[in-house]
Write a protein that holds these residues in place. Structure first.
Motif: not given
Length: 259
Positions: A129-140
């Motif tokens: 598990m290498k962290g979140y896969q989405l950031a700085a996008e709507t809902g993230a």
């Protein structure tokens, strides 16, 4: 969108410790469009992974009964490539160890500390598990910010423990602020909160979620049982607000300027 570039020392994951996971799931599903997968109870303690558009963005877990009056809370985790050394450094730089490094089968290794300002901060050493896969996008998740009552000490803590290369954004009595990285490449911030956090409120890490329209999201959140802590306001960094979810966990909104 490409997977976020998560360098050592950067925020890499968030999770919610909640007294009511089902209520939390419903709330964030409606507000942010999250979907969920629940891990094996024996192996992962029923840990819930939240995704947005099929990409992992956060975790949700049941608060244990032995935690007493501890409020429901969102936590930020920073990436480390040597969690044992990070734990030793946290102790050596005025922090406390809330949870010693614990391996999560096949996924990675986690630990939880209090930094030198008293704020809780997690560490995560990558496995599968290498962290979140989405950031700085709507809902993230879009931004991570430490509100520190002991600002100078906190800045030194993250420099020494997590290897932060920092940039001073503001250094006046009214606004003292330091970021991890610089400009558009900044990944987190530390604010001097000594002048405005009430005595009973400790230093804490705040998680901001990107939304298309802050005011519309507030209206929807309140209809779902949220409470407004700080009303929407325009700032040099975008329109922001602070709320608590239906069980009291603080979260923040920031308007997605790309939306």
């Amino acid at each position: 969108m490409p997977t976020p570039d998560i360098t050592p020392g950067s925020p890499c994951w968030i999770d919610l410790m909640t007294s009511d996971p089902e209520k939390a799931k419903s709330f964030y599903n409606t507000l942010f469009g999250w979907t969920y997968e629940t891990g094996d109870q024996e192996k992962y303690g029923g840990y819930i992974t939240a995704s947005k558009d099929g990409k992992m963005v956060a975790g949700i877990m049941q608060k244990q009964e032995n935690m007493g009056q501890m409020p429901d809370v969102w936590s930020t985790y920073l990436r480390t490539d040597d969690i044992k050394a990070t734990t030793e450094a946290a102790l050596a730089n005025g922090g406390q160890v809330y949870m010693e490094p614990m391996e999560v089968p096949d996924q990675g290794t986690m630990a939880m500390y209090a930094d030198s300002s008293g704020a809780a901060i997690g560490a995560w050493q990558f496995g599968e598990m290498k962290g979140y896969q989405l950031a700085a996008e709507t809902g993230a998740p879009a931004w991570h910010e430490l509100f520190a009552k002991e600002y100078d000490s906190a800045v030194s803590f993250y420099q020494n423990v997590f290897g932060w290369e920092t940039t001073v954004v503001g250094d006046t009595p009214e606004f003292r602020y330091t970021t991890l990285g610089e400009g558009d490449n900044s990944k987190a911030g530390i604010m001097d909160a000594s002048g405005f956090l009430p005595a009973e409120v400790p230093s804490y890490w705040g998680v901001y979620f990107a939304v298309d329209k802050v005011d519309d999201t507030i209206e929807q959140a309140v209809s779902l049982g949220a409470t407004v802590v700080q009303a929407a306001e325009d700032t040099p960094y975008g329109r922001m607000a602070t709320l608590t979810d239906p069980t009291g966990a603080i979260f923040k909104l920031i308007q997605n300027q790309a939306a």
